[in-house]
Design a protein around this motif. Sequence first.
Motif, PDB file in Angstrom:
ATOM      1  N   MET B  82       0.836  -1.209   0.000  1.00 58.28           N
ATOM      2  CA  MET B  82       0.000   0.000   0.000  1.00 58.28           C
ATOM      3  C   MET B  82       0.866   1.252   0.000  1.00 58.28           C
ATOM      4  N   LEU B  83       1.969   1.183   0.762  1.00 58.27           N
ATOM      5  CA  LEU B  83       2.898   2.318   0.751  1.00 58.27           C
ATOM      6  C   LEU B  83       3.438   2.542  -0.653  1.00 58.27           C
ATOM      7  N   GLY B  84       3.859   1.447  -1.298  1.00 53.45           N
ATOM      8  CA  GLY B  84       4.424   1.569  -2.636  1.00 53.45           C
ATOM      9  C   GLY B  84       3.412   2.064  -3.646  1.00 53.45           C
ATOM     10  N   LEU B  85       2.183   1.515  -3.577  1.00 58.29           N
ATOM     11  CA  LEU B  85       1.153   1.911  -4.548  1.00 58.29           C
ATOM     12  C   LEU B  85       0.818   3.385  -4.404  1.00 58.29           C
ATOM     13  N   ASN B  86       0.795   3.862  -3.158  1.00 60.14           N
ATOM     14  CA  ASN B  86       0.513   5.271  -2.930  1.00 60.14           C
ATOM     15  C   ASN B  86       1.526   6.156  -3.632  1.00 60.14           C
ATOM     16  N   ARG B  87       2.790   5.717  -3.571  1.00 60.19           N
ATOM     17  CA  ARG B  87       3.834   6.551  -4.142  1.00 60.19           C
ATOM     18  C   ARG B  87       3.982   6.338  -5.643  1.00 60.19           C
ATOM     19  N   SER B  88       3.440   5.232  -6.161  1.00 62.54           N
ATOM     20  CA  SER B  88       3.770   4.846  -7.528  1.00 62.54           C
ATOM     21  C   SER B  88       3.287   5.853  -8.566  1.00 62.54           C
ATOM     22  N   VAL B 172      -4.588  -4.942  -9.447  1.00 61.66           N
ATOM     23  CA  VAL B 172      -5.726  -4.161  -8.966  1.00 61.66           C
ATOM     24  C   VAL B 172      -5.249  -2.868  -8.335  1.00 61.66           C
ATOM     25  N   GLY B 173      -4.095  -2.951  -7.641  1.00 60.65           N
ATOM     26  CA  GLY B 173      -3.586  -1.782  -6.939  1.00 60.65           C
ATOM     27  C   GLY B 173      -3.290  -0.633  -7.878  1.00 60.65           C
ATOM     28  N   THR B 174      -2.825  -0.929  -9.091  1.00 63.18           N
ATOM     29  CA  THR B 174      -2.524   0.149 -10.036  1.00 63.18           C
ATOM     30  C   THR B 174      -3.782   0.916 -10.406  1.00 63.18           C
ATOM     31  N   LEU B 175      -4.859   0.177 -10.648  1.00 64.42           N
ATOM     32  CA  LEU B 175      -6.137   0.840 -10.958  1.00 64.42           C
ATOM     33  C   LEU B 175      -6.593   1.710  -9.787  1.00 64.42           C
ATOM     34  N   LEU B 176      -6.557   1.115  -8.568  1.00 70.61           N
ATOM     35  CA  LEU B 176      -7.068   1.849  -7.413  1.00 70.61           C
ATOM     36  C   LEU B 176      -6.157   3.018  -7.052  1.00 70.61           C
ATOM     37  N   ALA B 177      -4.841   2.852  -7.277  1.00 70.60           N
ATOM     38  CA  ALA B 177      -3.919   3.954  -6.986  1.00 70.60           C
ATOM     39  C   ALA B 177      -4.154   5.106  -7.943  1.00 70.60           C
ATOM     40  N   LEU B 190      -6.977   5.062  -0.776  1.00 71.42           N
ATOM     41  CA  LEU B 190      -6.407   3.812  -1.290  1.00 71.42           C
ATOM     42  C   LEU B 190      -6.681   2.664  -0.327  1.00 71.42           C
ATOM     43  N   ALA B 191      -6.472   2.916   0.978  1.00 67.09           N
ATOM     44  CA  ALA B 191      -6.710   1.855   1.961  1.00 67.09           C
ATOM     45  C   ALA B 191      -8.180   1.434   1.956  1.00 67.09           C
ATOM     46  N   VAL B 192      -9.069   2.424   1.879  1.00 68.90           N
ATOM     47  CA  VAL B 192     -10.506   2.132   1.932  1.00 68.90           C
ATOM     48  C   VAL B 192     -10.949   1.316   0.720  1.00 68.90           C
ATOM     49  N   LEU B 193     -10.359   1.610  -0.448  1.00 69.17           N
ATOM     50  CA  LEU B 193     -10.757   0.886  -1.650  1.00 69.17           C
ATOM     51  C   LEU B 193     -10.025  -0.445  -1.779  1.00 69.17           C
TER      52      LEU B 193
END
Lengths: 323, 251
Positions: B82-88, B172-177, B190-193
């Motif tokens: 989640m940390l990485g996706l947030n920054r990506s 999935v994380g890329t879409l949600l990020a 991001l966490a909520v989704l």
Amino acid sequence: MSKLQEFAKSFTQKRELQITIVLAIFGAILTTAAFVMAFTSANMQYHDTTVTVDYLLEDKGALLAPPAQQVGVDEGFVYITPWFSQKIFYFHVPIAQLSLVVFSLAAIFGIIFLRTRNPNYDLRSRIAMETTLIFTLGTMITGSLWTRASWLNSWGELGSTLLSEPRLVTYTVMLMFVVAYFVLRKSVEGEEKKATYSAVFAILAWIIVPFSFLYTRLTQEAAAHPTDAVNTGMDPSNLLPFIVCIFGMMMLGYAIYILRVAEEKKRTQLEEIKETIEDSLSKASKAKGVNATNQYSAAVVLNKTSEKQSSDSAQSASKDGGE
Amino acid sequence: MAKAKSTAATRSNISGWRQYKALLKKDIAQELRTKEMVTSMGLYGMLVLVIYYIALSQAGTGFDITLIAAGLLLLMIVFTSMLGLNRSLIHEHDQGQLEALLLAPIDRPIIFLAKATTNFLFLAIVQVVVVPFFYVMFVSSSPGIIRGDVDPGPWWMLALILFLGSIGIAGVGTLLATISVNSKGRDFILAVLFIPVMYPLLLVLVAALTAVITGGSGFEATFWQMCAAAAAYNAVVIAVAFALYDYILGV
């Protein structure tokens, strides 16, 4: 002004309102009928594999059937004839099923929105999600009543059954999906962006529906939550209130949905009319040559200049005095 | 608009594979220069391990950690990813890279694939570093393993599960990020989704991981069943995310 006339006309038609009232009345009548039937005509089923067995022999007080109706010992098992958990079944199951159906509707409207970019479908998707929230909360409330009657794990003593039961956790995740949908809507700016993102999320979130439906049917560990009520066959006296309640709930849900959609449409119409009125007002004042805001700013400028003049004169006066 | 993009791409005769490679190269070059993603994710993963150590420090010698090791490992991976996706997608958003990419003759699905691949790569690198630490710190020193009661499965099984999990998380994380980076409360959204969407996958992964770590008779059956379930989930969800990514770009 033609928009204003349309708005007034749509109030005189009142078609949505009529449908809503009829549906709500019928839904209420059917649900009440199911309620009455559940408490009067429905027979007690106490077979071990049906949903209606309270298999724990603790004192549950008012939640049990009267002593005259107890069946007692049957094939070596001691049964207590269910009473409350038998009744809540007719409401809990239809609400839960409808919550999944309405959730699916939200996803379908999301797909249609993405294909057509018509804001009406975004509105429908959102209202379907709102209706899902109502049904989800209803499922959880009736479910926790049933839990108290059937598993002896009330909210007062949170037992391990309640916290680790797969169906309950899965359903809680579904509630989280619905809440997340509205949190997402709140935090995105711009109408089209908001609509697109929430449609995408509604479609992605739909994955929980088949998962929630199949999970307890496919895994062995999910023994606590009953799933095979319909498969093992229901007594006709039980099936009737069940079906009546499904239709009643459907009508109520549809009435809520239509009412909310009509309300939101009216609201957007009202906003449009407000804008046109404001536009025409500002145009009219421009034609006169003086804008309301211009008047205000002119007044401010006048004030400032007069202050300046007075301070200048004061300064000059003090200078004069000094000299 | 998407159609116009793709015709532009075909007109300039750049194949999808070359576009993909170029985007991948861009992300990796950016990472090699700044080293911010892998460093922050790895550090965060190690810190989570330290917190586990603190949390379990009073558990005593008799505590059998192999029963919960799978959950702990998965928790670490979820937090780190989640940390990485947030920054990506922060650079894409803050420096206007995304608009530039949309202007360039690049097919939109390729943007998704390239971003998901880089997210997967970084997550895999971090796991290669942190998971051995986790094994040494917690699993290998557990009384069951020392006494020989618990017989973990081979390491490639662990690697296969983590591979499947990382694919799902990155896809999935890329879409949600991309959604969350365009909203007001980035990390929180991001966490909520992310966690509800990941819920079925995480359940499956933890079952497979527990089967491998605790071993025992017939654990392979559970393992393969759960791997198949994870693969099926990944296939469905990534296909959906791939199809939907087109819509959320550039609105």
